[in-house]
Design an enzyme around this catalytic site. Structure first.
Site: not given
Lengths: 193, 250
Positions: A76, A175, A177
């Site tokens: 990001c 993202h 994650e």
């Protein structure tokens, strides 16, 4: 050891949790020696480019990052900091990717928030065992222009770089994650490099 | 294309999910983490956890739970309930919450919104607004919908977006619990008037209600609790149905 850069921007805990879910041990650190000797370095990021860059410069982390030779992943804001320049706060960035970061025009809702489809370069090691088109999670108001380094693209208002690579530097605007199993696969591919 | 989001909401009291759940293969249906994992597997796009614990001494349980959720859940999640200050928000964000949702506190103290946006970025700040129609006008209600205000829904929505909200979660009290569908006209009006995403809540009863919401308004996401908890609507079936109706869905 996987090192996650500790600095004044970032959702480091989310990234640490995701790395640990994949069975790797990692630490959140700004210790120069640990970062240099880590097998992989992740630069997470939620925050503003200008404040992040001033912090990196003050601490000498800017020079450390560009000199790293192991695989490095920017996430990001991390991806944006790897570029030459960001319109966010008129900021000179790290210059790893010779391209610019622009602000989305306010034609639609900004930030670009939610799940959007990315088109991936099929043969790329970051996307091994991932379908060519997948939905991943984005939250951002600035974007990296398409360039020679683009390895995945996404469309929102315009077409932009969803992921980039140059030498040992990898980056995603989304993202991984927070992108469910697809994100976990991409993160795992990076950790296995 | 940016997808419309389906968001199950879990009410939490003293660290346990409140409403009964009919998932037969979950051994401990009261464990919010197990239920959340189930929703992730089913394709939920985000999750919202609302702490309805009334007392302050249970705060520690709540923070510990948010830490557990963050360790196990690989999609974005929002936490809300009892956030009255930047400090409250900070504890939850440090515990791993991606976004925090504030309701009454934002009305009582609008500068809290700009403080939160400055500190964490507006993408972290969800403003929850409970609204009710009286005499053909939509008004804002606070304190869990118990106290009426004279603030008009559309005005507060615009103001909240201006002050620093990154998203609005709009619950129509007229529709909530009816299972007769979402409050389409006001949701459409709000989503067209603010430059940030709107999450619609209240009234979901059938798959068609979700289709109508996404086809007839510009909202970005739909939130529901009981229809998912009681398996009246299954998330995979709902998402498949919406795809056949040409709604952009992950």
């Amino acid at each position: 050891m996987i090192a996650i850069l500790k600095y004044n921007a970032g959702n480091s805990t989310s990234v640490k949790n995701a790395v640990e879910r994949l069975g790797f041990s990692c630490s959140i650190t700004n210790d120069h020696d640990i970062l240099k000797n880590a097998s992989k370095v992740i630069v997470p990021g939620v925050g503003a480019a200008n404040t992040a860059m001033s912090f990196l410069k003050e601490t000498g982390l800017d020079q450390l990052i560009v000199a790293l030779s192991q695989p490095v992943l920017g996430i990001c804001l991390g991806q944006q900091l790897f570029c030459t320049y960001s319109e966010e706060g008129d900021t000179d960035c790290l210059g790893i990717f010779n391209t610019q970061v622009k602000k989305f025009p306010p034609h639609k809702q900004v930030p670009h928030m939610g799940w959007n489809t990315i088109t991936m370069q099929p043969s790329h090691p970051l996307f091994e065992n991932v379908a060519e088109l997948e939905d991943v999670y984005f939250v951002h108001s600035y974007y990296c222009e398409l360039s020679n380094y683009t390895i995945a693209s996404c469309e929102y208002i315009c077409t932009f770089s969803a992921a980039m690579q140059k030498d040992n530097f990898y980056a995603t605007q989304f993202h991984p994650e927070k992108s469910a199993s697809v994100g976990a696969k991409i993160l795992n591919n990076f950790l296995q490099l | 294309m940016l997808k419309k989001r389906i968001i199950p909401c879990l009410d939490i009291k003293d660290g346990r999910t409140v409403k009964g759940i009919k998932f037969i293969d979950i051994q401990d249906a009261g464990d919010p983490v197990l239920l959340a994992k189930r929703y992730v597997q089913e394709g939920a796009d985000e999750l919202v956890f609302l702490d309805i614990t009334a007392t302050q001494e249970k705060r520690k349980t709540w923070i510990a739970l948010v830490e557990r959720i963050a360790k196990d859940i690989n999609i974005p999640f929002t936490v809300g309930g009892g956030i009255n200050s930047v400090e409250d928000a900070k504890r939850l964000i440090n515990a791993g919450a991606d976004k925090i949702s504030i309701n009454s506190a934002a009305i009582k103290n609008p500068t809290l919104l700009s403080d939160l946006a400055t500190q964490f970025g507006r993408q972290c700040v969800v403003v929850a607004i409970d609204i009710k129609m009286e005499n053909e006008e939509w008004f804002v209600f606070i304190s869990g919908g118990q106290i009426a205000t004279s603030i008009k829904a559309l005005e507060w929505a615009k103001q909240a977006a201006f002050l620093g909200a990154g998203e609005l979660l709009i619950t129509s009290m007229n529709n909530d619990g009816t299972k007769n569908g979402f409050a389409l006209p006001i949701l459409d009006a709000i989503s067209k008037s603010v430059p940030i995403p709107v999450i619609a809540s209240g009234g979901a009863g059938t798959q068609e209600h979700f289709k109508d919401l996404f086809a007839q308004t510009q909202v970005s996401a739909a939130l529901a609790a009981s229809v998912f908890h009681f398996s009246e609507i299954s998330i995979p079936f709902l998402k498949n149905y919406l795809k056949t109706q040409h709604i952009p869905i992950r």
